[in-house]
Design an enzyme around this catalytic site. Sequence first.
Site, PDB file in Angstrom:
ATOM      1  N   ASN A  81      -6.237  -2.643   2.506  1.00 55.82           N
ATOM      2  CA  ASN A  81      -6.395  -4.148   2.606  1.00 55.82           C
ATOM      3  C   ASN A  81      -7.784  -4.734   2.692  1.00 55.82           C
ATOM      4  O   ASN A  81      -8.711  -4.035   3.338  1.00 55.82           O
ATOM      5  CB  ASN A  81      -5.744  -4.692   4.045  1.00 55.82           C
ATOM      6  CG  ASN A  81      -3.966  -4.321   3.850  1.00 55.82           C
ATOM      7  OD1 ASN A  81      -3.558  -4.219   2.817  1.00 55.82           O
ATOM      8  ND2 ASN A  81      -3.450  -4.427   5.070  1.00 55.82           N
ATOM      9  N   ARG A  92       0.824  -1.395   0.151  1.00 51.12           N
ATOM     10  CA  ARG A  92      -0.048  -0.161  -0.033  1.00 51.12           C
ATOM     11  C   ARG A  92       0.942   1.418  -0.176  1.00 51.12           C
ATOM     12  O   ARG A  92       0.629   2.085  -0.943  1.00 51.12           O
ATOM     13  CB  ARG A  92      -0.935   0.019   1.259  1.00 51.12           C
ATOM     14  CG  ARG A  92      -2.111  -0.881   1.129  1.00 51.12           C
ATOM     15  CD  ARG A  92      -3.070  -1.131   2.457  1.00 51.12           C
ATOM     16  NE  ARG A  92      -1.994  -1.276   3.654  1.00 51.12           N
ATOM     17  CZ  ARG A  92      -2.335  -0.811   4.731  1.00 51.12           C
ATOM     18  NH1 ARG A  92      -3.429   0.016   4.791  1.00 51.12           N
ATOM     19  NH2 ARG A  92      -1.577  -1.349   5.764  1.00 51.12           N
TER      20      ARG A  92
END
Length: 91
Positions: A38, A20
């Site tokens: 997520n 990320r």
Amino acid sequence: MTAVRLTAWARGRVQGVGFRWWTRARALELGLVGWARNTPDGRVEIVAEGSREACASLLELLRGGDAPGRVDGVVERWSEAKGGSAGFVER
């Protein structure tokens, strides 16, 4: 320039490896806004808005093999930009 929205789901070993953060850095370099988070099933969902060219470049990077972890596949959906985002954040 007409802004578009790219929603992408990356699967593989993409959680807990800096994916990320890496995605955020690439998106900011491309001038995109949005977020990466997520999902409970182990994927990372990415929502990016900006020019079609910049979003397509991000998609290529996600699939390119230089991301942290291991990306086994990326599924994408294109739509009209909704706006309302500032910057690119990890959720």
